[in-house]
Design a protein around this motif. Sequence first.
Motif, PDB file in Angstrom:
ATOM      1  N   SER A 113       8.754   5.038   3.418  1.00 45.04           N
ATOM      2  CA  SER A 113       9.375   6.012   2.524  1.00 45.04           C
ATOM      3  C   SER A 113       8.339   6.991   1.991  1.00 45.04           C
ATOM      4  CB  SER A 113      10.070   5.281   1.364  1.00 45.04           C
ATOM      5  OG  SER A 113      10.603   6.206   0.446  1.00 45.04           O
ATOM      6  N   ALA A 114       7.165   6.460   1.605  1.00 46.02           N
ATOM      7  CA  ALA A 114       6.116   7.329   1.079  1.00 46.02           C
ATOM      8  C   ALA A 114       5.610   8.280   2.162  1.00 46.02           C
ATOM      9  CB  ALA A 114       4.972   6.483   0.536  1.00 46.02           C
ATOM     10  N   ALA A 115       5.557   7.822   3.405  1.00 46.72           N
ATOM     11  CA  ALA A 115       5.089   8.674   4.488  1.00 46.72           C
ATOM     12  C   ALA A 115       6.046   9.835   4.727  1.00 46.72           C
ATOM     13  CB  ALA A 115       4.917   7.847   5.760  1.00 46.72           C
ATOM     14  N   GLN A 116       7.363   9.596   4.612  1.00 48.72           N
ATOM     15  CA  GLN A 116       8.333  10.676   4.771  1.00 48.72           C
ATOM     16  C   GLN A 116       8.179  11.726   3.669  1.00 48.72           C
ATOM     17  OE1 GLN A 116      10.348  11.187   7.353  1.00 48.72           O
ATOM     18  NE2 GLN A 116       9.467   9.360   8.331  1.00 48.72           N
ATOM     19  N   GLU A 122       7.030  -5.964   3.654  1.00 45.58           N
ATOM     20  CA  GLU A 122       7.462  -5.209   2.478  1.00 45.58           C
ATOM     21  C   GLU A 122       6.625  -3.958   2.289  1.00 45.58           C
ATOM     22  OE1 GLU A 122       9.889  -4.254  -0.650  1.00 45.58           O
ATOM     23  OE2 GLU A 122      10.102  -5.885   0.833  1.00 45.58           O
ATOM     24  N   LEU A 123       5.321  -4.061   2.516  1.00 46.27           N
ATOM     25  CA  LEU A 123       4.437  -2.903   2.379  1.00 46.27           C
ATOM     26  C   LEU A 123       4.774  -1.849   3.434  1.00 46.27           C
ATOM     27  CD1 LEU A 123       2.012  -1.673   0.927  1.00 46.27           C
ATOM     28  CD2 LEU A 123       0.532  -2.829   2.563  1.00 46.27           C
ATOM     29  N   SER A 124       5.145  -2.278   4.630  1.00 41.64           N
ATOM     30  CA  SER A 124       5.514  -1.330   5.681  1.00 41.64           C
ATOM     31  C   SER A 124       6.748  -0.527   5.275  1.00 41.64           C
ATOM     32  CB  SER A 124       5.763  -2.072   6.987  1.00 41.64           C
ATOM     33  OG  SER A 124       4.609  -2.763   7.397  1.00 41.64           O
ATOM     34  N   GLU A 145       2.596 -12.315   6.138  1.00 40.73           N
ATOM     35  CA  GLU A 145       3.634 -11.627   6.898  1.00 40.73           C
ATOM     36  C   GLU A 145       4.655 -10.949   5.993  1.00 40.73           C
ATOM     37  OE1 GLU A 145       5.358 -14.336   9.612  1.00 40.73           O
ATOM     38  OE2 GLU A 145       3.523 -14.651  10.778  1.00 40.73           O
ATOM     39  N   ASN A 146       5.112 -11.657   4.960  1.00 37.61           N
ATOM     40  CA  ASN A 146       6.130 -11.057   4.094  1.00 37.61           C
ATOM     41  C   ASN A 146       5.575  -9.858   3.326  1.00 37.61           C
ATOM     42  OD1 ASN A 146       4.384 -12.647   2.642  1.00 37.61           O
ATOM     43  ND2 ASN A 146       5.915 -13.394   1.201  1.00 37.61           N
TER      44      ASN A 146
END
Length: 814
Positions: free
Chosen positions: A694-697, A687-689, A682-683
């Motif tokens: 940011s990378a998706a933006q 964190e990956l999300s 879960e953690n």
Amino acid sequence: MADIDKSLAQAPKGIEELAMAQPDMNIEIENPDSVTLDDGSMEITIVPGKEQNDEFNANLAEDLDEGQLTELAGDLVGEYDADINSRKDWLTTYVEGLELLGLKVEDRTEPWPGACNVYHPLMTEALVKFQAETMMETFPAAGPVKTQIVGKQTPEKEESAQRVQEDMNYQLTDVMVEYRPEHERMLWGLGLAGNAFKKVYYDPSLNRQVAMYVTAEDIVVPYGASNLETAERVTHVMRKTKNELRKLQVAGFYRDVDLGEPFLDVDEAEKKIAEKLGFNPTEDDRYKILEMHVNLDLENGDSEDGIALPYVVTIEKGTGTILAIRRNWNPDDELKAKRQHFVHYGYIPGFGFYCFGLIHLIGAFAKSGTMLLRQLVDAGTLSNLPGGLKSRGLRIKGDDTPIAPGEFRDVDVPSGAIRDNILPLPYKEPSQVLNQLMNQIIEEGRAFANAEGLKVSDMSSNAPVGTTLAILERTLKVTSAIQARIYYAMKQEFKLLKGIIRDYTPKEYSYDPEIGDRRAKQADYDDVDVIPVSDPNAATMSQKVVQYQAVMQMAQANPQIYDLPELNKQMLEVLGIKNIGKLIPSAEEQRPKDPVSENMAMINGKPVKAFIYQDHEAHIKVHMAAMQDPKIMQMVGQNPMAQQIQAAAFAHINEHIAFEYRKQLEEQLGVPLPNPDETLPENVEVELSRLTASAAQKLLAKDQAEVQQQQIQQQQQDPLIQMQQQELALKAQDLQIRAQKTMADIEIDKGKLELEKAKAEAETKLSGMEVSAKAILDKNKLETQRTLDSVKLGLDATIKKQELRNIRNQKPQE
């Protein structure tokens, strides 16, 4: 048919397995010299003591005195008789209804010898249909068991589930050779009586598990009980020959007591059942054994607080002798809960423990249909061969036999015409009203028993799949409910079989091609549950096929959200097609291909798959080029499967687009992403999300800029847009020139005004300057004149002084 012994004792485990399960032993030798051999080695013989498991499974009746056993047997037999009386009404209806099957053919003497003795096949028809449909649904050729993973799904558990499924199906289809015939007999008894039972146990003589069918009349339960789990008593009535009983006594399973000759103990229900099925109950020379699963408070130390515990008590009914008493809970169960050995299959639940079957539900319809059918046949017989009255003096040659067609016989008439001496009785032809009434009753019975087939006229050939599915669901509603009950009971049966198979399965894998592969171990059975392969939501294959056809239509509308190969594979499984893996290879079996080979495969209707490491941008370009090629699309468009090919192509392109998007995100992150199929903590996932957001933006901004630039470039390459742009440029240039000219004119006019203003100011300033200059000049002139006058005066004075100085200087010389 003799009942097979259903022993509840478990065979002891092997010595090697017991040795592995026991802890290391420390042996202390008091006199080492007594066990030392001549060569200095020691010889130690270990005599095993009585195992705790053997003590637990011991026959407790061996330790009780005859008085206690006699009193206990009397109480239990009395309770058994009370249980028999409690189900009397249900049993009476069942026994009387057996005659309606028409299994026993007999000549009728009422209302005359040779009257019609046919039985209407309504009940047999419904019973045979139910048995056939249920058998095909619950026992397919591949096996009746499938597995369900318990807890978190992992690749290891998936492999364990596959091994358990293969092992269980192998056991039920190949090892337990009696299972399929017993299951078919169970379904026949279930539909007929409404109740059927399976007894699951380990048979030491066969060295394997068995699941035997027990008829409803041989399982006696208090009618007010809710189920087998909570029933106070469950009695299994068995019949054993003298030799079978003696074998069990010699083996130590029963007490070795003299029972004498078998006592004929046949109650009224058993007698009627035997007579209606064509047997003679008086020729049965077997012992009647009552195996009673009851709760008892024995004075043997098992119960310290006076609570009755579960035991299995075996009684010979004729003499009232207790043959065995054994504990009926697991040795390691602190709660001492009752072990279950029976599974109850029910048809239609009723008011008490026993369910209702076809005899109870449509027995009256079958009886009425049989009566009306016999009346119609008898009416036809009387109509074709009528009887009547004749005068006493009338003589007919051979009047004791019917007249054959074309035959003439001599008649002696005492007086008058023949018609005056014969009076036929007024028999009518078979009544059409009676025939319609019989058909109405039979149709009502078939509809009630759900044995009526679906009429083609009920639906149009062009009806949507949803309409067909609704009609099927309405028609098969009762059948689906019965199948759901059978599914539940089979699940309980498989659970009992799984426990026994698990206990006698090796702890480690063993592969011996000579005796067959055992592809499962004990730990595999702990990870999965076993459930029936049948679907409780669909009673027949036709219903499943219609359901999948509805899904197929939905998949054609939105192929991108469906796994089409898996959908087609499940459809083939429903149809019972073999070797599905060769027809539709799974994703694991598909190999990576170059984009041209993928295009060829898609055109030929073969499955393709994208892999994460491929150059997805190149694949997408090749696929899109093929789809935009007019010649290729023209030829593919003539294919009847054009829509499916196009849908498959788009679905495959979407796979590459997804992988390419993943690749671009990894470039923005600077690190590779985890495997798509990997389950993240879960953690880590949170964190990956955040990082990928940011990378998706960034990727979005980059793609938007690139798309905008591409749009500009595309517009510039368009001839029409270029002409429009040139016209706009010329217009803009003309406007610019006009604006510049206008601005120049304005500047010129403004310059003229400023020049005139400057001239006027200059003239004004010049006039002022002239006046000022004249005044200054006059002033300067005056001052100059004054200066000159002053200089002249000074010069004159200087000259005079010089002259005087010269004069003075001349005088001393002289």
